[in-house]
Design a protein around this motif. Sequence first.
Motif, PDB file in Angstrom:
ATOM      1  N   ASP A  16       9.146  34.289 -50.325  1.00  0.00           N
ATOM      2  CA  ASP A  16       8.546  34.762 -49.069  1.00  0.00           C
ATOM      3  C   ASP A  16       8.564  36.044 -48.799  1.00  0.00           C
ATOM      4  OD1 ASP A  16       7.677  34.593 -46.352  1.00  0.00           O
ATOM      5  OD2 ASP A  16       9.662  33.793 -45.684  1.00  0.00           O
ATOM      6  N   GLY A  17       7.397  36.789 -48.642  1.00  0.00           N
ATOM      7  CA  GLY A  17       7.478  38.180 -48.553  1.00  0.00           C
ATOM      8  C   GLY A  17       7.646  39.172 -49.691  1.00  0.00           C
ATOM      9  N   VAL A  18       7.810  40.282 -49.387  1.00  0.00           N
ATOM     10  CA  VAL A  18       8.228  41.482 -50.555  1.00  0.00           C
ATOM     11  C   VAL A  18       9.247  42.463 -50.050  1.00  0.00           C
ATOM     12  CG1 VAL A  18       6.336  41.286 -51.645  1.00  0.00           C
ATOM     13  CG2 VAL A  18       6.377  42.919 -49.793  1.00  0.00           C
ATOM     14  N   VAL A  19      10.132  43.102 -50.712  1.00  0.00           N
ATOM     15  CA  VAL A  19      10.833  43.972 -50.386  1.00  0.00           C
ATOM     16  C   VAL A  19      10.628  45.298 -50.824  1.00  0.00           C
ATOM     17  CG1 VAL A  19      13.445  44.383 -50.368  1.00  0.00           C
ATOM     18  CG2 VAL A  19      12.967  42.355 -50.497  1.00  0.00           C
ATOM     19  N   PRO A  40      23.165  46.395 -54.296  1.00  0.00           N
ATOM     20  CA  PRO A  40      23.023  47.742 -54.614  1.00  0.00           C
ATOM     21  C   PRO A  40      22.030  48.394 -53.878  1.00  0.00           C
ATOM     22  CG  PRO A  40      22.186  46.464 -56.136  1.00  0.00           C
ATOM     23  CD  PRO A  40      22.827  45.528 -55.453  1.00  0.00           C
ATOM     24  N   PRO A  41      21.973  49.782 -53.377  1.00  0.00           N
ATOM     25  CA  PRO A  41      21.226  50.357 -52.557  1.00  0.00           C
ATOM     26  C   PRO A  41      19.858  50.762 -53.430  1.00  0.00           C
ATOM     27  CG  PRO A  41      22.980  51.787 -53.201  1.00  0.00           C
ATOM     28  CD  PRO A  41      23.510  50.716 -53.603  1.00  0.00           C
ATOM     29  N   ALA A  42      18.849  51.050 -52.574  1.00  0.00           N
ATOM     30  CA  ALA A  42      17.794  51.494 -53.347  1.00  0.00           C
ATOM     31  C   ALA A  42      17.951  52.876 -53.660  1.00  0.00           C
ATOM     32  CB  ALA A  42      16.514  51.283 -52.499  1.00  0.00           C
ATOM     33  N   VAL A  43      17.430  53.406 -54.820  1.00  0.00           N
ATOM     34  CA  VAL A  43      17.531  54.780 -55.222  1.00  0.00           C
ATOM     35  C   VAL A  43      16.277  55.226 -55.711  1.00  0.00           C
ATOM     36  CG1 VAL A  43      18.743  56.439 -56.842  1.00  0.00           C
ATOM     37  CG2 VAL A  43      19.990  54.524 -55.832  1.00  0.00           C
ATOM     38  N   ASP A  44      15.788  56.389 -55.098  1.00  0.00           N
ATOM     39  CA  ASP A  44      14.492  57.197 -55.539  1.00  0.00           C
ATOM     40  C   ASP A  44      13.313  56.219 -55.475  1.00  0.00           C
ATOM     41  OD1 ASP A  44      16.017  59.284 -56.289  1.00  0.00           O
ATOM     42  OD2 ASP A  44      16.177  58.716 -58.545  1.00  0.00           O
ATOM     43  N   GLY A  45      13.316  55.676 -54.399  1.00  0.00           N
ATOM     44  CA  GLY A  45      12.124  54.643 -54.026  1.00  0.00           C
ATOM     45  C   GLY A  45      11.924  53.429 -54.752  1.00  0.00           C
ATOM     46  N   GLY A  50      18.602  50.528 -47.665  1.00  0.00           N
ATOM     47  CA  GLY A  50      17.459  51.332 -47.565  1.00  0.00           C
ATOM     48  C   GLY A  50      16.231  50.750 -47.866  1.00  0.00           C
ATOM     49  N   THR A  51      16.269  49.315 -47.538  1.00  0.00           N
ATOM     50  CA  THR A  51      14.979  48.694 -47.859  1.00  0.00           C
ATOM     51  C   THR A  51      14.437  47.731 -46.795  1.00  0.00           C
ATOM     52  OG1 THR A  51      15.900  46.520 -48.961  1.00  0.00           O
ATOM     53  CG2 THR A  51      15.214  48.551 -50.369  1.00  0.00           C
ATOM     54  N   VAL A  52      13.446  47.092 -46.673  1.00  0.00           N
ATOM     55  CA  VAL A  52      12.925  46.054 -45.603  1.00  0.00           C
ATOM     56  C   VAL A  52      12.449  45.090 -46.312  1.00  0.00           C
ATOM     57  CG1 VAL A  52      12.647  48.157 -43.765  1.00  0.00           C
ATOM     58  CG2 VAL A  52      10.814  47.604 -45.265  1.00  0.00           C
ATOM     59  N   HIS A  53      12.433  43.956 -45.287  1.00  0.00           N
ATOM     60  CA  HIS A  53      11.891  42.664 -45.997  1.00  0.00           C
ATOM     61  C   HIS A  53      10.594  42.392 -45.025  1.00  0.00           C
ATOM     62  CE1 HIS A  53      11.770  38.199 -46.213  1.00  0.00           C
ATOM     63  NE2 HIS A  53      11.040  38.436 -47.195  1.00  0.00           N
ATOM     64  N   LEU A  54       9.474  42.456 -45.756  1.00  0.00           N
ATOM     65  CA  LEU A  54       8.074  42.332 -44.977  1.00  0.00           C
ATOM     66  C   LEU A  54       7.387  41.034 -45.476  1.00  0.00           C
ATOM     67  CD1 LEU A  54       6.624  45.927 -45.612  1.00  0.00           C
ATOM     68  CD2 LEU A  54       7.992  44.980 -43.589  1.00  0.00           C
ATOM     69  N   GLN A  55       7.431  40.189 -44.451  1.00  0.00           N
ATOM     70  CA  GLN A  55       6.892  38.767 -44.693  1.00  0.00           C
ATOM     71  C   GLN A  55       5.553  38.843 -44.582  1.00  0.00           C
ATOM     72  OE1 GLN A  55      10.314  37.267 -42.192  1.00  0.00           O
ATOM     73  NE2 GLN A  55      10.397  35.612 -43.794  1.00  0.00           N
TER      74      GLN A  55
END
Length: 270
Positions: free
Chosen positions: A171-174, A106-111, A132-137
């Motif tokens: 591993d990392g955050v989204v 599901p897409p990201a909604v309202d941050g 709508g999100t990114v994976h930052l490791q």
Amino acid sequence: MPTSVSEFKNHPLYALKRHLLKFEAIYPKTAEILGYCRGEAIYSRDCVHELHAKETWIKEARSVRIGEEPYKFVKARPKPHHKKTGETPPPVAVYGHWQTEKFMAPPAVDGKVPRNEHGNVELYKPEMLPPGTVHLQIPGLNKVARKLDIDCAQAMVGWDFHCGYSHPVFDGVVVCEEFQEILLDAWQKEQLETERKNDEKRELRALKNWRQLTKGLLIRERLNRRFQSSYEDIPPNQDESVSDVTMAFPLNRDMKHSKDSTHLFPFEKL
């Protein structure tokens, strides 16, 4: 074609139902029968397919379509609490590849980052990243995000089995794309501030060590000057034993000290 039942086991072209593994099945159920061996149907090895549970298909970035019935039920592996209580775990429903579809997160909604029931983002494959999100490791980003009140979720990339249990691997955050630059800038400032504090602690520790070393050297020098001069006044042939024990500490505490007591040690001033 083989003529005995044992020859069909692990045969590259033909298969019998009795030789199928736990997570294998014949598909379709109306598969063509190539012959019989002692009254048992012989199928082509191309009709043998692997089956998996829903959780296993998710790891392959595939999800079971809504309304699909389990193709087969298999015996579940007992968990530690089942062994203690003697309970029998319920059977596990397994599905074939033809019953699944590509996983669509599901897409990201309202941050807000979409999560699973455990509050994480299942990211076994790169294509499972929610739109709508990114994976930052980068380590430590979740702490910075909490300070800035930015929504983020840990990325679960797999499982590790040890100590008798399965443990998730993170591993990392989204985070949402619109917060990527803000979060990275704040993390960079946080790293610089942490490095500055570590340098200050290192300098204070070095100064403390030098102070202790200097004090120790001064004390040793004072002791050498005091007792070296007293040893030099004693003739070589004179008995070095103390004749009057009242001059030794602590019996000499009752003696009157001279007004100038700056050269005395703290325990000598008692």
